[in-house]
Every structure is written in C-alpha cells, then in structure tokens.
Design a protein around this motif. Structure first.
Motif, PDB file in Angstrom:
ATOM      1  N   ALA A  23       1.876  16.145  -0.101  1.00 41.09           N
ATOM      2  CA  ALA A  23       2.526  17.101  -0.999  1.00 41.09           C
ATOM      3  C   ALA A  23       2.291  18.536  -0.527  1.00 41.09           C
ATOM      4  CB  ALA A  23       2.030  16.912  -2.426  1.00 41.09           C
ATOM      5  N   ALA A  24       1.054  18.848  -0.156  1.00 37.89           N
ATOM      6  CA  ALA A  24       0.724  20.195   0.322  1.00 37.89           C
ATOM      7  C   ALA A  24       1.476  20.527   1.606  1.00 37.89           C
ATOM      8  CB  ALA A  24      -0.779  20.327   0.532  1.00 37.89           C
ATOM      9  N   ALA A  25       1.555  19.569   2.515  1.00 37.63           N
ATOM     10  CA  ALA A  25       2.255  19.791   3.787  1.00 37.63           C
ATOM     11  C   ALA A  25       3.746  20.012   3.565  1.00 37.63           C
ATOM     12  CB  ALA A  25       2.019  18.609   4.725  1.00 37.63           C
ATOM     13  N   PHE A  26       4.345  19.217   2.685  1.00 36.43           N
ATOM     14  CA  PHE A  26       5.767  19.379   2.390  1.00 36.43           C
ATOM     15  C   PHE A  26       6.036  20.732   1.745  1.00 36.43           C
ATOM     16  CE2 PHE A  26       7.093  14.609   2.115  1.00 36.43           C
ATOM     17  CZ  PHE A  26       6.817  14.460   3.466  1.00 36.43           C
ATOM     18  N   LEU A  27       5.149  21.159   0.840  1.00 38.68           N
ATOM     19  CA  LEU A  27       5.290  22.483   0.232  1.00 38.68           C
ATOM     20  C   LEU A  27       5.228  23.575   1.296  1.00 38.68           C
ATOM     21  CD1 LEU A  27       3.109  22.137  -2.972  1.00 38.68           C
ATOM     22  CD2 LEU A  27       5.555  22.617  -2.885  1.00 38.68           C
ATOM     23  N   ALA A  28       4.296  23.427   2.222  1.00 37.02           N
ATOM     24  CA  ALA A  28       4.143  24.417   3.282  1.00 37.02           C
ATOM     25  C   ALA A  28       5.391  24.528   4.145  1.00 37.02           C
ATOM     26  CB  ALA A  28       2.931  24.076   4.149  1.00 37.02           C
ATOM     27  N   GLU A  29       6.167  23.461   4.199  1.00 37.47           N
ATOM     28  CA  GLU A  29       7.411  23.463   4.974  1.00 37.47           C
ATOM     29  C   GLU A  29       8.634  23.825   4.133  1.00 37.47           C
ATOM     30  OE1 GLU A  29       7.959  23.364   8.161  1.00 37.47           O
ATOM     31  OE2 GLU A  29       5.847  23.097   8.637  1.00 37.47           O
ATOM     32  N   GLY A  30       8.395  24.216   2.860  1.00 38.49           N
ATOM     33  CA  GLY A  30       9.474  24.744   2.045  1.00 38.49           C
ATOM     34  C   GLY A  30      10.148  23.778   1.089  1.00 38.49           C
ATOM     35  N   ALA A  31       9.699  22.538   1.016  1.00 42.78           N
ATOM     36  CA  ALA A  31      10.316  21.560   0.114  1.00 42.78           C
ATOM     37  C   ALA A  31       9.865  21.790  -1.322  1.00 42.78           C
ATOM     38  CB  ALA A  31       9.941  20.141   0.527  1.00 42.78           C
ATOM     39  N   LYS A  32      10.708  21.363  -2.251  1.00 39.07           N
ATOM     40  CA  LYS A  32      10.274  21.214  -3.635  1.00 39.07           C
ATOM     41  C   LYS A  32       9.700  19.816  -3.704  1.00 39.07           C
ATOM     42  CE  LYS A  32      13.498  24.298  -5.860  1.00 39.07           C
ATOM     43  NZ  LYS A  32      14.470  24.456  -6.946  1.00 39.07           N
ATOM     44  N   ALA A  71       7.046  28.066   0.965  1.00 36.14           N
ATOM     45  CA  ALA A  71       7.524  28.650   2.213  1.00 36.14           C
ATOM     46  C   ALA A  71       8.979  29.053   2.042  1.00 36.14           C
ATOM     47  CB  ALA A  71       7.385  27.645   3.359  1.00 36.14           C
ATOM     48  N   VAL A  72       9.319  30.225   2.522  1.00 36.38           N
ATOM     49  CA  VAL A  72      10.698  30.690   2.389  1.00 36.38           C
ATOM     50  C   VAL A  72      11.598  29.955   3.365  1.00 36.38           C
ATOM     51  CG1 VAL A  72      12.201  32.692   2.588  1.00 36.38           C
ATOM     52  CG2 VAL A  72       9.931  32.945   1.583  1.00 36.38           C
ATOM     53  N   MET A  73      11.206  29.858   4.600  1.00 35.24           N
ATOM     54  CA  MET A  73      12.003  29.167   5.606  1.00 35.24           C
ATOM     55  C   MET A  73      11.118  28.154   6.314  1.00 35.24           C
ATOM     56  SD  MET A  73      14.998  30.494   5.340  1.00 35.24           S
ATOM     57  CE  MET A  73      15.912  30.160   6.816  1.00 35.24           C
ATOM     58  N   GLY A  74      11.385  26.898   6.118  1.00 31.16           N
ATOM     59  CA  GLY A  74      10.611  25.859   6.772  1.00 31.16           C
ATOM     60  C   GLY A  74      11.522  24.705   7.131  1.00 31.16           C
ATOM     61  N   LYS A  75      10.961  23.734   7.769  1.00 33.89           N
ATOM     62  CA  LYS A  75      11.730  22.566   8.185  1.00 33.89           C
ATOM     63  C   LYS A  75      12.325  21.813   7.011  1.00 33.89           C
ATOM     64  CE  LYS A  75       8.951  21.769  12.302  1.00 33.89           C
ATOM     65  NZ  LYS A  75       8.041  20.843  12.967  1.00 33.89           N
ATOM     66  N   LEU A  76      11.701  21.937   5.826  1.00 28.61           N
ATOM     67  CA  LEU A  76      12.151  21.192   4.658  1.00 28.61           C
ATOM     68  C   LEU A  76      12.753  22.089   3.578  1.00 28.61           C
ATOM     69  CD1 LEU A  76       9.175  18.680   4.390  1.00 28.61           C
ATOM     70  CD2 LEU A  76      11.399  18.319   5.460  1.00 28.61           C
ATOM     71  N   ALA A  77      13.083  23.325   3.918  1.00 28.92           N
ATOM     72  CA  ALA A  77      13.679  24.248   2.944  1.00 28.92           C
ATOM     73  C   ALA A  77      14.944  23.635   2.367  1.00 28.92           C
ATOM     74  CB  ALA A  77      13.985  25.584   3.604  1.00 28.92           C
ATOM     75  N   GLY A  78      15.064  23.694   1.048  1.00 32.01           N
ATOM     76  CA  GLY A  78      16.244  23.157   0.381  1.00 32.01           C
ATOM     77  C   GLY A  78      16.182  21.660   0.124  1.00 32.01           C
TER      78      GLY A  78
END
Length: 76
Positions: free
Chosen positions: A44-53, A20-27
């Motif tokens: 893991a899938a949910a965190f990815l969807a929110e932009g986290a590594k 995700a480019v912009m999500g709650k967990l971006a960066g």
C-alpha cells in the motif's frame, strides 16, 4: 460512507489518497488485501508513493485504522 466498521466485521476498507503527483501509478486505483500489516501494508505504501489511490482491506479494523493514519489517508 467512509466510516470504519466495528472490529471483527467483514469487508472493512479505507481509501488512502495518493501522495505522489506524478508516478507510475498516477490516476490508478489499487485494492490491497491484508493492508493492516506486513507485506500488504508495505505494498500500500509503495503504491501510494507511485501516485495510486489505494484501498486497504483486512480483518482487523484497528490495524487498518492505524495503517490509514500512518500513511496519511482518509475519505476521498
């Protein structure tokens, strides 16, 4: 080195790229234990969807490899 250790070795982990480019967990970076299946894989899938590594860890290298492939990850 982002290679996957032999099955049965301890401390296996892989970095999954945030999709995700912009999500709650971006960066942000999340470490998910038990990421090879079940709740850990879903988290893991949910965190990815929110932009986290995401780094997934677990005891079964084959399951971790499958999770990384399914979620579109690899070395970062």
């Amino acid at each position: 080195d982002h290679s996957i250790p032999a099955p049965g070795s301890r401390g296996t982990g892989n970095i999954l790229r945030g999709v995700a480019v912009m999500g709650k967990l971006a960066g942000k970076v999340a470490v998910v234990t038990g990421g090879g299946s079940g709740v850990g894989k879903a988290v893991a899938a949910a965190f990815l969807a929110e932009g986290a590594k995401v780094v997934v860890a677990g005891r079964d290298a084959a399951k971790l490899t499958a999770t990384v492939a399914e979620l579109g990850g690899g070395p970062d």
